[in-house]
Design a protein around this motif. Structure first.
Motif, PDB file in Angstrom:
ATOM      1  N   HIS A   1      18.073 -13.609 -31.739  1.00  0.00           N
ATOM      2  CA  HIS A   1      17.867 -14.359 -32.983  1.00  0.00           C
ATOM      3  C   HIS A   1      16.621 -15.235 -32.868  1.00  0.00           C
TER       4      HIS A   1
ATOM      5  N   ASP B   1      14.032 -18.097 -32.605  1.00  0.00           N
ATOM      6  CA  ASP B   1      13.982 -19.407 -31.933  1.00  0.00           C
ATOM      7  C   ASP B   1      15.004 -19.576 -30.805  1.00  0.00           C
ATOM      8  N   HIS B   2      15.587 -18.485 -30.350  1.00  0.00           N
ATOM      9  CA  HIS B   2      16.536 -18.620 -29.252  1.00  0.00           C
ATOM     10  C   HIS B   2      15.821 -18.718 -27.910  1.00  0.00           C
ATOM     11  N   GLY B   3      14.498 -18.589 -27.928  1.00  0.00           N
ATOM     12  CA  GLY B   3      13.723 -18.845 -26.706  1.00  0.00           C
ATOM     13  C   GLY B   3      13.197 -17.614 -26.004  1.00  0.00           C
ATOM     14  N   LYS B   4      13.002 -16.525 -26.698  1.00  0.00           N
ATOM     15  CA  LYS B   4      12.554 -15.265 -26.085  1.00  0.00           C
ATOM     16  C   LYS B   4      11.160 -15.403 -25.473  1.00  0.00           C
TER      17      LYS B   4
ATOM     18  N   SER C   1       6.294 -27.968 -26.907  1.00  0.00           N
ATOM     19  CA  SER C   1       7.383 -27.182 -26.318  1.00  0.00           C
ATOM     20  C   SER C   1       7.126 -25.679 -26.413  1.00  0.00           C
ATOM     21  N   PHE C   2       6.090 -25.314 -27.197  1.00  0.00           N
ATOM     22  CA  PHE C   2       5.802 -23.890 -27.383  1.00  0.00           C
ATOM     23  C   PHE C   2       4.736 -23.368 -26.406  1.00  0.00           C
TER      24      PHE C   2
ATOM     25  N   ALA D   1       5.661 -20.275 -24.720  1.00  0.00           N
ATOM     26  CA  ALA D   1       5.823 -19.186 -25.695  1.00  0.00           C
ATOM     27  C   ALA D   1       4.476 -18.589 -26.062  1.00  0.00           C
TER      28      ALA D   1
ATOM     29  N   VAL E   1       6.432 -18.498 -34.637  1.00  0.00           N
ATOM     30  CA  VAL E   1       7.313 -17.322 -34.577  1.00  0.00           C
ATOM     31  C   VAL E   1       6.505 -16.104 -34.145  1.00  0.00           C
TER      32      VAL E   1
ATOM     33  N   GLY F   1      12.025 -12.158 -33.587  1.00  0.00           N
ATOM     34  CA  GLY F   1      13.434 -12.376 -33.879  1.00  0.00           C
ATOM     35  C   GLY F   1      13.701 -12.503 -35.368  1.00  0.00           C
TER      36      GLY F   1
ATOM     37  N   ASN G   1      20.446 -18.534 -22.720  1.00  0.00           N
ATOM     38  CA  ASN G   1      19.289 -19.428 -22.549  1.00  0.00           C
ATOM     39  C   ASN G   1      19.615 -20.864 -22.961  1.00  0.00           C
ATOM     40  N   LYS G   2      18.708 -21.719 -22.620  1.00  0.00           N
ATOM     41  CA  LYS G   2      18.773 -23.148 -22.962  1.00  0.00           C
ATOM     42  C   LYS G   2      20.030 -23.790 -22.354  1.00  0.00           C
TER      43      LYS G   2
ATOM     44  N   ASP H   1      20.120 -25.800 -20.041  1.00  0.00           N
ATOM     45  CA  ASP H   1      19.861 -27.225 -19.792  1.00  0.00           C
ATOM     46  C   ASP H   1      20.395 -28.084 -20.929  1.00  0.00           C
TER      47      ASP H   1
ATOM     48  N   ALA I   1      17.373 -21.180 -18.109  1.00  0.00           N
ATOM     49  CA  ALA I   1      16.682 -22.185 -18.937  1.00  0.00           C
ATOM     50  C   ALA I   1      15.200 -21.838 -18.878  1.00  0.00           C
ATOM     51  N   GLY I   2      14.737 -21.140 -19.914  1.00  0.00           N
ATOM     52  CA  GLY I   2      13.344 -20.668 -19.921  1.00  0.00           C
ATOM     53  C   GLY I   2      12.348 -21.807 -19.876  1.00  0.00           C
TER      54      GLY I   2
HETATM   55  N1  LIG Z   1      15.631 -27.137 -24.201  1.00  0.00           N
HETATM   56  C1  LIG Z   1      15.169 -25.915 -24.183  1.00  0.00           C
HETATM   57  N2  LIG Z   1      14.400 -25.458 -25.156  1.00  0.00           N
HETATM   58  C2  LIG Z   1      13.949 -24.213 -25.073  1.00  0.00           C
HETATM   59  C3  LIG Z   1      14.268 -23.364 -24.027  1.00  0.00           C
HETATM   60  N3  LIG Z   1      13.676 -22.172 -24.240  1.00  0.00           N
HETATM   61  C4  LIG Z   1      12.993 -22.285 -25.412  1.00  0.00           C
HETATM   62  N4  LIG Z   1      13.169 -23.511 -25.899  1.00  0.00           N
HETATM   63  C5  LIG Z   1      12.567 -24.010 -27.178  1.00  0.00           C
HETATM   64  O1  LIG Z   1      13.007 -23.240 -28.253  1.00  0.00           O
HETATM   65  C6  LIG Z   1      11.987 -23.155 -29.243  1.00  0.00           C
HETATM   66  C7  LIG Z   1      11.742 -21.730 -29.615  1.00  0.00           C
HETATM   67  O2  LIG Z   1      11.282 -21.041 -28.515  1.00  0.00           O
HETATM   68  P1  LIG Z   1      10.578 -19.621 -28.690  1.00  0.00           P
HETATM   69  O3  LIG Z   1      10.308 -19.119 -27.327  1.00  0.00           O
HETATM   70  O4  LIG Z   1       9.465 -19.676 -29.564  1.00  0.00           O
HETATM   71  O5  LIG Z   1      11.715 -18.806 -29.388  1.00  0.00           O
HETATM   72  P2  LIG Z   1      11.647 -17.251 -29.762  1.00  0.00           P
HETATM   73  O6  LIG Z   1      12.997 -16.695 -29.655  1.00  0.00           O
HETATM   74  O7  LIG Z   1      10.599 -16.585 -28.990  1.00  0.00           O
HETATM   75  O8  LIG Z   1      11.229 -17.294 -31.258  1.00  0.00           O
HETATM   76  P3  LIG Z   1      10.762 -16.007 -32.118  1.00  0.00           P
HETATM   77  O9  LIG Z   1       9.948 -15.180 -31.213  1.00  0.00           O
HETATM   78  O10 LIG Z   1      10.024 -16.539 -33.228  1.00  0.00           O
HETATM   79  O11 LIG Z   1      12.011 -15.322 -32.521  1.00  0.00           O
HETATM   80  C8  LIG Z   1      10.780 -23.832 -28.594  1.00  0.00           C
HETATM   81  O12 LIG Z   1      10.654 -25.114 -29.091  1.00  0.00           O
HETATM   82  C9  LIG Z   1      11.075 -23.887 -27.158  1.00  0.00           C
HETATM   83  O13 LIG Z   1      10.493 -24.991 -26.489  1.00  0.00           O
HETATM   84  C10 LIG Z   1      15.075 -23.856 -23.015  1.00  0.00           C
HETATM   85  O14 LIG Z   1      15.415 -23.222 -22.033  1.00  0.00           O
HETATM   86  N5  LIG Z   1      15.511 -25.161 -23.107  1.00  0.00           N
END
Ligand SMILES: Nc1nc2c(ncn2[C@@H]2O[C@H](COP(=O)(O)OP(=O)(O)OP(=O)(O)O)[C@@H](O)[C@H]2O)c(=O)[nH]1
Length: 811
Positions: free
Chosen positions: A409, A411-414, A447-448, A451, A465, A488, A545-546, A548, A584-585
């Motif tokens: 999904h 913003d899940h942190g991929k 935080s990105f 990413a 995104v 996502g 993920n996440k 933490d 925790a990415g």
């Molecule tokens: N606290 C925390 N935040 C995280 C973690 N991994 C990702 N995030 C946050 O989640 C947000 C989205 O991260 P992305 O990596 O862009 O998510 P994504 O799934 O790749 O988003 P899309 O590719 O657009 O679908 C960012 O603000 C990151 O900093 C984690 O392990 N811990």
């Protein structure tokens, strides 16, 4: 006698006879009473004046009181004028002088004389020309019109013969051809109006006639005076007190009224005020040019005149004067089209003769040779080494190659997780990460930063995104991995499908934080999992993920694991092929090494990289005919103008091979090969995602999703097929978008053949009216356009932005 009031009024303004007549007539009719109309005061004044006149005459003339009073009445009791008048009238006249020129000549006589003789008496002047020209232009008649003084300047004999064109002899346009000069035509009949046929003109004509008669009788002495009197009457008199030495008593019709008792003056010659129009008396010099054709045609009533003018002024168009033109008949001989067609007929079948080329200049020759150079394909023919690629691959000792797609999904942190993986695996250095972090901080998206290792386009970075598939590579000790980071967001599911079609297995990223996992289940978490399964992916690694954010809670991890296992198994994933890893990415916990967080000590399972490395690649169909799905097309490089990248689904390629692009059906030669990591090579096998540099093909024939295949065993283009599908939504016979990797076409599910058993694929229900979500069914689909499809390929059906089903092509 008229009353005084009317008397004064009549004297103040000199009127035309016509005007006065009408006016006075009305006046007398009003006043017409009995008696002579004289008041006592008038009578006294008349008697006194009569005595004064008698005294003034000193007995020179024997006149009756009636004659004296007639004169006094006429001159309004003006004794002096009356005396002069009476003396002039009753003094015996001397015989007419033979030399009239010695007498003072009035202005009227000047004009009259000119009319008589037809000869002007003075010098030619601009006024002469203007006046005569003006007269001709305005009245178009020759009449004895009294001219303003400047216009009556004497004319010379010389001017008689003067033409208007001569007057303008020294002007720049004086030499204009005669037939191009403007002309004013004289109308053939007289027009009415003041200047043409007025009473005044008639009166003047009558007077002139009278003068001539008198002259012939020897009585011409008073002609000049009468002419002056007439002129005076025609002009406004501003000063009545001015002496009128030669003024004759004004003839007035008022005294001839029946009711007037006053003594009647001598009858005036102008008895008939309305004579017939007569021949103009003044003959002005003919200064007119010939009328133009236009004027003659427009104004002249005389057909002969018109004809004459047309003949006179007609002229040939310039080129028609050439004899060649006159003699030639344009309809003689064949038309230009006939000539061309005849020549073409004659030339058919003949070998065209070499054209005589004109001698070229050095510059032209150089330009031509440069032009030729640009069109010459000087690329040397690529020679195949005729390698046994299967043997080469077996002997190469290459690490095994695995491609995985990252799904989940939004913003899940991929992307963050993949960025961390690449950073930890030393694919990107600290400096690069610091730089990205700084840029992200500037945009308020610190935080990105990780990413952005994967999301490289400005749109992706600004929106936060992933839009398209991002690829990257890393290696472990035993495996070379290619990451396919899928978007996502639901808007980019077609891109996700394209990524999934290249993958050996999938990494499903789930946000463990409160509510995120739940919302993801309703979103793309389940849809993505189902899609990759439908695309043939058997192994799936779930990165919880996440962690933490939930303090590495084992409860949360277990909760998610159990829920997802149930779902994935229901989606036909084997439990053995499912692995859960708490990570925790952002902080890097459990990505490449176990986290040092004390709250996470409970987890003793594999790290993410270890789980990846534990994956077994699917069997590579290296020995099958070539099938490569184009994922990208590059153009513009000088050395390699056309390049593509894509996963080899089956078979192998080597430099020098000829490949066939479908559906464009265009051939190309493989000029060079690069591996995923950019290393040049002589060959590539199924499972790899190489870059192929091509020659002999225009890039317009290569599109994303097209297939490069073996020309000897090309892929079929189909319009209709049968597929075994897994339903994500209710499936009915309806229109759907059919995806085959990046290829897409509109199709229609025309038949629901049967509902099948998920495990054994046996028919459970024939000809269902509807297929429920989660059921497996066999359907028949017809496409609007042909797609390169064959048995075993994966297809996805979407409708209204939702994935309704996905499956395997059966035939
Ligand atoms: N606290 C925390 N935040 C995280 C973690 N991994 C990702 N995030 C946050 O989640 C947000 C989205 O991260 P992305 O990596 O862009 O998510 P994504 O799934 O790749 O988003 P899309 O590719 O657009 O679908 C960012 O603000 C990151 O900093 C984690 O392990 N811990």
């Amino acid at each position: 006698m008229p009353p005084k009031s009317g008397h004064h009024r009549a004297k103040n303004v000199g009127y035309d006879d016509d005007d006065m007549y009408g006016e006075e007539e009305d006046y007398y009719e009003e006043e017409g009473g009995e008696g002579d109309g004289m008041t006592e005061e008038d009578k006294e004044q008349m008697a006194a004046a009569t005595l004064q006149v008698k005294e003034a005459l000193f007995g020179d003339l024997r006149l009756t009181d009636k004659e004296i009073q007639e004169a006094l009445w006429h001159y309004y009791y003006d004794v002096e004028k009356s005396v002069i008048y009476l003396k002039n009238k009753h003094t015996p006249k001397e015989p007419a002088q033979p030399k009239q020129s010695q007498k003072p000549v009035s202005r009227f006589d000047q004009a009259a004389g000119a009319a008589d003789t037809g000869a002007p008496t003075g010098k030619h002047s601009l006024h002469d020309i203007q006046s005569t020209t003006l007269c001709a232009a305005l009245s178009l008649n020759r009449v004895d019109v009294p001219y303003p003084e400047p216009l009556l300047a004497p004319l010379s004999m010389e001017s008689l013969s003067t033409k208007t064109s001569n007057f303008f002899w020294d002007t720049p346009w004086g030499g204009i051809d005669r037939n191009r000069m403007g002309v004013i035509m004289e109308p053939t009949r007289l027009r009415g109006g003041l200047l043409g046929g007025s009473k005044l003109a008639a009166l003047a004509a009558k007077r002139k006639q009278k003068q001539q008669e008198q002259a012939s009788n020897g009585d011409g002495t008073s002609n000049a005076d009468k002419a002056v009197a007439l002129l005076d009457r025609l002009s406004v008199k501003g000063d009545r007190s001015a002496p009128a030495v030669a003024e004759a008593p004004k003839p007035s019709v008022r005294y001839q009224r029946k009711k007037s008792p006053s003594p009647k003056p001598e009858p005036e010659p102008e008895e008939d005020p309305e004579p017939e129009p007569v021949k103009p008396l003044i003959e002005f010099p003919d200064l007119r040019a010939e009328p133009s054709t236009f004027a003659a045609t427009l104004c002249s009533d005389d057909p002969a005149q018109k004809r004459k003018m047309v003949t006179f002024a007609s002229f040939d168009v310039p080129y028609s004067t050439q004899s060649k033109f006159r003699m030639s008949n344009p309809w003689d001989g064949p038309s230009p089209d006939d000539v061309v067609q005849e020549a073409q007929k004659r030339g058919a079948g003949r070998t065209p003769k070499a054209k005589k080329t004109p001698k070229k200049t050095n510059g032209e020759a150089l330009a031509e040779s440069v032009e030729k150079l640009s069109f010459v394909d000087d690329t040397p023919k690529v020679k195949s080494k005729n390698l046994n690629v299967e043997q080469e691959y077996a002997q190469s000792g290459l690490k095994r190659m695995l491609n995985f797609v990252v799904i989940g999904h939004v913003d899940h942190g991929k992307s963050t997780l993949m960025g961390r993986l690449l950073y930890n695996m030393k694919v990107i250095d600290q400096r690069s990460v610091d730089k990205l972090r700084k840029e992200a901080e500037n945009l308020g998206k610190s935080s990105f930063a990780l990413a952005w290792v994967m999301d490289q386009t400005s749109e992706e970075r600004s929106r936060g995104v992933t839009v398209d598939i991002a690829t990257n590579n890393f290696e472990t000790e035993k495996t070379r991995f290619t990451i396919l980071d899928a978007p996502g967001h639901r808007d980019f599911i077609p891109n996700m499908i394209a990524g999934a079609s290249q993958a050996d297995f999938a990494v499903l990223v789930i946000d463990a934080s409160t509510n995120s996992f739940e919302s993801g289940l309703k979103g793309q978490t389940k849809e993505h999992a189902l899609l990759v399964r439908s695309m043939g992916v058997q192994r799936i690694i779930v990165a919880v993920n996440k962690m933490d954010t939930v303090a590495w809670s084992p409860q949360r991890f277990n909760e998610i694991s159990s829920q997802m296992t149930e779902f994935l198994v229901s989606a036909s994933f084997s439990p053995k092929q499912i692995t859960f890893v708490p990570v925790a990415g952002l902080t890097g916990g459990n990505v490449t090494s176990h986290t040092e967080d004390p709250e996470a000590t409970w987890y003793t399972g594999p790290t993410l990289v270890a789980a990846l490395d534990a994956s077994e690649p699917a069997k590579r169909p290296i020995d099958k005919p070539l099938r490569l799905t184009i994922a990208d097309v590059f153009r513009g490089s000088i050395i390699n103008p056309v390049s593509i990248s894509g996963r080899i689904d089956a078979g192998n390629v080597q430099v020098g091979d000829v490949v066939l692009a479908m559906p464009s059906n265009q051939r190309a030669t493989i000029k060079a090969i690069e591996s995923e990591t950019g290393e040049p090579g002589d060959w590539a096998v199924a499972g790899q995602i190489p870059v192929l540099h091509l020659q002999g093909i225009d890039p317009v024939h290569l599109r994303l999703g097209d297939i490069l295949c073996d020309p000897t065993q090309p892929v079929r283009l189909v319009r209709s097929f049968t597929a075994k599908i897994l339903a994500f939504e209710h499936v009915l016979p309806s229109t759907v978008d059919v995806f085959r990797g990046r290829l897409q076409a509109v199709g229609r599910i025309v038949k629901l053949s049967a509902v099948l058993n998920k495990s054994t694929a046996e028919v459970v229900r024939k000809r269902p009216r509807i297929v429920k979500p989660g059921e497996v069914a066999r359907v028949v689909v017809e496409l609007e356009r042909e797609l390169p499809l064959e048995v075993g390929v994966r297809v996805v059906f979407r409708e209204g932005g939702k994935t309704v089903a996905a499956g395997l092509l059966e035939g």
